[in-house]
Every structure is written in structure tokens, then in C-alpha cells.
Design a protein around this motif. Structure first.
Motif, PDB file in Angstrom:
ATOM      1  N   VAL A   1       0.836  -1.206   0.000  1.00 55.99           N
ATOM      2  CA  VAL A   1       0.000   0.000   0.000  1.00 55.99           C
ATOM      3  C   VAL A   1       0.873   1.259   0.000  1.00 55.99           C
ATOM      4  O   VAL A   1       0.626   2.198  -0.758  1.00 55.99           O
ATOM      5  CB  VAL A   1      -0.975  -0.013   1.198  1.00 55.99           C
ATOM      6  CG1 VAL A   1      -1.651   1.342   1.380  1.00 55.99           C
ATOM      7  CG2 VAL A   1      -2.005  -1.113   1.023  1.00 55.99           C
ATOM      8  N   VAL A   2       1.914   1.272   0.836  1.00 58.99           N
ATOM      9  CA  VAL A   2       2.800   2.439   0.906  1.00 58.99           C
ATOM     10  C   VAL A   2       3.459   2.694  -0.449  1.00 58.99           C
ATOM     11  O   VAL A   2       3.485   3.832  -0.935  1.00 58.99           O
ATOM     12  CB  VAL A   2       3.863   2.262   2.020  1.00 58.99           C
ATOM     13  CG1 VAL A   2       4.966   3.300   1.895  1.00 58.99           C
ATOM     14  CG2 VAL A   2       3.206   2.335   3.385  1.00 58.99           C
TER      15      VAL A   2
ATOM     16  N   ALA B   1       2.923   5.873  -2.948  1.00 56.52           N
ATOM     17  CA  ALA B   1       4.088   6.669  -3.367  1.00 56.52           C
ATOM     18  C   ALA B   1       4.181   6.724  -4.887  1.00 56.52           C
ATOM     19  O   ALA B   1       4.417   7.796  -5.464  1.00 56.52           O
ATOM     20  CB  ALA B   1       5.370   6.084  -2.775  1.00 56.52           C
ATOM     21  N   GLY B   2       3.979   5.601  -5.556  1.00 53.08           N
ATOM     22  CA  GLY B   2       4.009   5.564  -7.019  1.00 53.08           C
ATOM     23  C   GLY B   2       2.926   6.443  -7.628  1.00 53.08           C
ATOM     24  O   GLY B   2       3.169   7.167  -8.598  1.00 53.08           O
ATOM     25  N   PHE B   3       1.744   6.401  -7.049  1.00 51.85           N
ATOM     26  CA  PHE B   3       0.624   7.214  -7.526  1.00 51.85           C
ATOM     27  C   PHE B   3       0.939   8.700  -7.381  1.00 51.85           C
ATOM     28  O   PHE B   3       0.712   9.491  -8.298  1.00 51.85           O
ATOM     29  CB  PHE B   3      -0.648   6.846  -6.760  1.00 51.85           C
ATOM     30  CG  PHE B   3      -1.829   7.694  -7.115  1.00 51.85           C
ATOM     31  CD1 PHE B   3      -2.510   7.488  -8.310  1.00 51.85           C
ATOM     32  CD2 PHE B   3      -2.266   8.700  -6.271  1.00 51.85           C
ATOM     33  CE1 PHE B   3      -3.603   8.269  -8.650  1.00 51.85           C
ATOM     34  CE2 PHE B   3      -3.354   9.491  -6.606  1.00 51.85           C
ATOM     35  CZ  PHE B   3      -4.022   9.269  -7.793  1.00 51.85           C
ATOM     36  N   VAL B   4       1.474   9.099  -6.221  1.00 51.47           N
ATOM     37  CA  VAL B   4       1.790  10.505  -5.957  1.00 51.47           C
ATOM     38  C   VAL B   4       2.862  11.006  -6.933  1.00 51.47           C
ATOM     39  O   VAL B   4       2.725  12.084  -7.520  1.00 51.47           O
ATOM     40  CB  VAL B   4       2.236  10.711  -4.491  1.00 51.47           C
ATOM     41  CG1 VAL B   4       2.833  12.096  -4.276  1.00 51.47           C
ATOM     42  CG2 VAL B   4       1.071  10.469  -3.547  1.00 51.47           C
ATOM     43  N   VAL B   5       3.910  10.220  -7.132  1.00 53.94           N
ATOM     44  CA  VAL B   5       4.991  10.607  -8.047  1.00 53.94           C
ATOM     45  C   VAL B   5       4.463  10.725  -9.478  1.00 53.94           C
ATOM     46  O   VAL B   5       4.766  11.680 -10.187  1.00 53.94           O
ATOM     47  CB  VAL B   5       6.170   9.615  -7.962  1.00 53.94           C
ATOM     48  CG1 VAL B   5       7.166   9.843  -9.081  1.00 53.94           C
ATOM     49  CG2 VAL B   5       6.843   9.721  -6.605  1.00 53.94           C
TER      50      VAL B   5
ATOM     51  N   ARG C   1       1.371  11.331 -10.505  1.00 55.98           N
ATOM     52  CA  ARG C   1       0.506  12.517 -10.632  1.00 55.98           C
ATOM     53  C   ARG C   1       1.315  13.795 -10.691  1.00 55.98           C
ATOM     54  O   ARG C   1       1.015  14.705 -11.470  1.00 55.98           O
ATOM     55  CB  ARG C   1      -0.491  12.584  -9.475  1.00 55.98           C
ATOM     56  CG  ARG C   1      -1.680  11.690  -9.728  1.00 55.98           C
ATOM     57  CD  ARG C   1      -2.827  12.037  -8.898  1.00 55.98           C
ATOM     58  NE  ARG C   1      -3.228  13.434  -9.092  1.00 55.98           N
ATOM     59  CZ  ARG C   1      -4.368  13.914  -8.686  1.00 55.98           C
ATOM     60  NH1 ARG C   1      -5.224  13.160  -8.084  1.00 55.98           N
ATOM     61  NH2 ARG C   1      -4.676  15.181  -8.867  1.00 55.98           N
ATOM     62  N   LYS C   2       2.344  13.888  -9.861  1.00 57.82           N
ATOM     63  CA  LYS C   2       3.191  15.088  -9.830  1.00 57.82           C
ATOM     64  C   LYS C   2       3.908  15.263 -11.173  1.00 57.82           C
ATOM     65  O   LYS C   2       3.968  16.362 -11.720  1.00 57.82           O
ATOM     66  CB  LYS C   2       4.204  14.967  -8.692  1.00 57.82           C
ATOM     67  CG  LYS C   2       5.060  16.178  -8.483  1.00 57.82           C
ATOM     68  CD  LYS C   2       4.299  17.280  -7.809  1.00 57.82           C
ATOM     69  CE  LYS C   2       5.242  18.356  -7.343  1.00 57.82           C
ATOM     70  NZ  LYS C   2       4.554  19.494  -6.804  1.00 57.82           N
ATOM     71  N   LEU C   3       4.443  14.171 -11.707  1.00 58.98           N
ATOM     72  CA  LEU C   3       5.137  14.220 -12.993  1.00 58.98           C
ATOM     73  C   LEU C   3       4.185  14.666 -14.103  1.00 58.98           C
ATOM     74  O   LEU C   3       4.510  15.556 -14.894  1.00 58.98           O
ATOM     75  CB  LEU C   3       5.741  12.856 -13.321  1.00 58.98           C
ATOM     76  CG  LEU C   3       6.468  12.735 -14.652  1.00 58.98           C
ATOM     77  CD1 LEU C   3       7.686  13.646 -14.683  1.00 58.98           C
ATOM     78  CD2 LEU C   3       6.873  11.292 -14.899  1.00 58.98           C
ATOM     79  N   LYS C   4       3.010  14.082 -14.154  1.00 55.21           N
ATOM     80  CA  LYS C   4       2.034  14.456 -15.180  1.00 55.21           C
ATOM     81  C   LYS C   4       1.578  15.897 -15.022  1.00 55.21           C
ATOM     82  O   LYS C   4       1.391  16.610 -16.006  1.00 55.21           O
ATOM     83  CB  LYS C   4       0.835  13.503 -15.145  1.00 55.21           C
ATOM     84  CG  LYS C   4       1.175  12.123 -15.664  1.00 55.21           C
ATOM     85  CD  LYS C   4       0.007  11.171 -15.570  1.00 55.21           C
ATOM     86  CE  LYS C   4       0.417   9.790 -16.062  1.00 55.21           C
ATOM     87  NZ  LYS C   4      -0.659   8.807 -15.910  1.00 55.21           N
ATOM     88  N   SER C   5       1.428  16.340 -13.789  1.00 49.57           N
ATOM     89  CA  SER C   5       1.023  17.715 -13.521  1.00 49.57           C
ATOM     90  C   SER C   5       2.090  18.709 -13.999  1.00 49.57           C
ATOM     91  O   SER C   5       1.768  19.717 -14.645  1.00 49.57           O
ATOM     92  CB  SER C   5       0.779  17.893 -12.020  1.00 49.57           C
ATOM     93  OG  SER C   5       0.617  19.244 -11.693  1.00 49.57           O
ATOM     94  N   LYS C   6       3.349  18.435 -13.697  1.00 50.44           N
ATOM     95  CA  LYS C   6       4.445  19.318 -14.129  1.00 50.44           C
ATOM     96  C   LYS C   6       4.561  19.318 -15.656  1.00 50.44           C
ATOM     97  O   LYS C   6       4.792  20.361 -16.265  1.00 50.44           O
ATOM     98  CB  LYS C   6       5.776  18.905 -13.498  1.00 50.44           C
ATOM     99  CG  LYS C   6       5.869  19.235 -12.043  1.00 50.44           C
ATOM    100  CD  LYS C   6       5.858  20.736 -11.828  1.00 50.44           C
ATOM    101  CE  LYS C   6       5.943  21.090 -10.372  1.00 50.44           C
ATOM    102  NZ  LYS C   6       5.799  22.527 -10.141  1.00 50.44           N
ATOM    103  N   PHE C   7       4.408  18.148 -16.264  1.00 50.72           N
ATOM    104  CA  PHE C   7       4.480  18.075 -17.720  1.00 50.72           C
ATOM    105  C   PHE C   7       3.369  18.925 -18.336  1.00 50.72           C
ATOM    106  O   PHE C   7       3.611  19.688 -19.274  1.00 50.72           O
ATOM    107  CB  PHE C   7       4.382  16.619 -18.204  1.00 50.72           C
ATOM    108  CG  PHE C   7       4.625  16.486 -19.673  1.00 50.72           C
ATOM    109  CD1 PHE C   7       5.914  16.349 -20.163  1.00 50.72           C
ATOM    110  CD2 PHE C   7       3.584  16.509 -20.578  1.00 50.72           C
ATOM    111  CE1 PHE C   7       6.152  16.246 -21.530  1.00 50.72           C
ATOM    112  CE2 PHE C   7       3.812  16.405 -21.940  1.00 50.72           C
ATOM    113  CZ  PHE C   7       5.102  16.270 -22.413  1.00 50.72           C
TER     114      PHE C   7
END
Length: 142
Positions: A8-9, A13-17, A19-25
């Protein structure tokens, strides 16, 4: 129970990373380049500037599937990067070409990474099997 918590952890963590990458892109896809060059054009210029003529720049399907493949010497760019004329496309194309430059100059850490990739791929498959087997009662871990 610990195994489920670990899964789960890492999933979170994978989901958060991701989303952040897609958001910055997405954010930097709105920033136009003064030179109006596509990611593919930037990649080809960067390779030429580093006297690398044996690497191809290709478009591959998917979103953020960009990578350098040292086995066949290709810089593989997703359509958003290959055709994009924005800061995000320039950054991703330059990053992937950086790996080609590292490969051409026999950069030690890239060589180590290339050696370890097949091991990591195999280990990932084995760990997936172990995880599934333990979740379905095949055996218990700790």
C-alpha cells in the motif's frame, strides 16, 4: 499484514509521483519555446552537437513513455514530446538525449545501470509472484 502495508505504501508513493510528474508536464506544456523547435528537432540538434550520428530519434506510442535504449541506440519519444514545441517537450527530449551522450562517452554509472536493468526486471517479476502467492495464501512472509 506487513506485506500488505508495504504494498500500500509503495502504491501510494508511485501514484503521488506519477501525478506530480504528469502535472508538471502539463504545466510546462503551456510554455512556448522562442525557437519553436519540436522535441524531435531538439533531440537531433543535441545529438549533433555531441557528434553522435549513430542514434535514431523515434516516436513511440503512449504518454510519458520516453526513454533511451542503448541496445539499439534509439531515443524514443512519446508523441507529446516528439511533436511538442514547448518547455516540457524540450526538457524531456534533452533528458533522454543526455542518456545517449552518457552512453557515447561510456559514463560509468550508465553502464552500471544498463547492466542492472535485466536483473531488476527479473526481480520485479519474481516479487510480483511472491506478492500474489502470499496474498492468496500460497506461503507467508514473516
Amino acid at each position: 499484514m506487513i506485506l500488505i502495508l508495504i504494498v500500500v505504501v509503495f502504491a501510494i508513493a508511485g501514484f503521488v509521483v506519477s501525478r506530480k510528474l504528469k502535472s508538471k508536464f502539463k504545466q510546462y506544456s503551456q510554455v512556448a519555446l522562442k525557437a519553436n523547435l519540436s522535441g524531435a528537432e531538439i533531440a537531433k540538434l543535441m545529438l549533433a552537437d555531441n557528434n553522435i550520428s549513430d542514434v535514431q530519434v523515434l516516436s513511440v506510442e503512449g504518454q510519458l513513455t520516453d526513454h533511451y535504449n542503448p541496445a539499439n541506440k534509439t531515443v524514443n519519444l512519446s508523441p507529446d514530446v516528439y511533436y511538442g514545441r514547448n518547455a516540457a517537450a524540450a526538457a524531456v527530449a534533452s533528458h533522454e538525449c543526455g542518456h545517449a551522450v552518457q552512453h557515447a562517452t561510456s559514463y560509468t554509472w550508465l553502464n552500471l545501470r544498463s547492466t542492472l536493468v535485466p536483473l531488476q526486471n527479473s526481480a520485479g517479476k519474481i516479487l510480483n509472484f511472491v506478492l500474489l502467492a502470499s496474498l492468496f495464501g500460497g506461503f507467508a512472509l514473516g
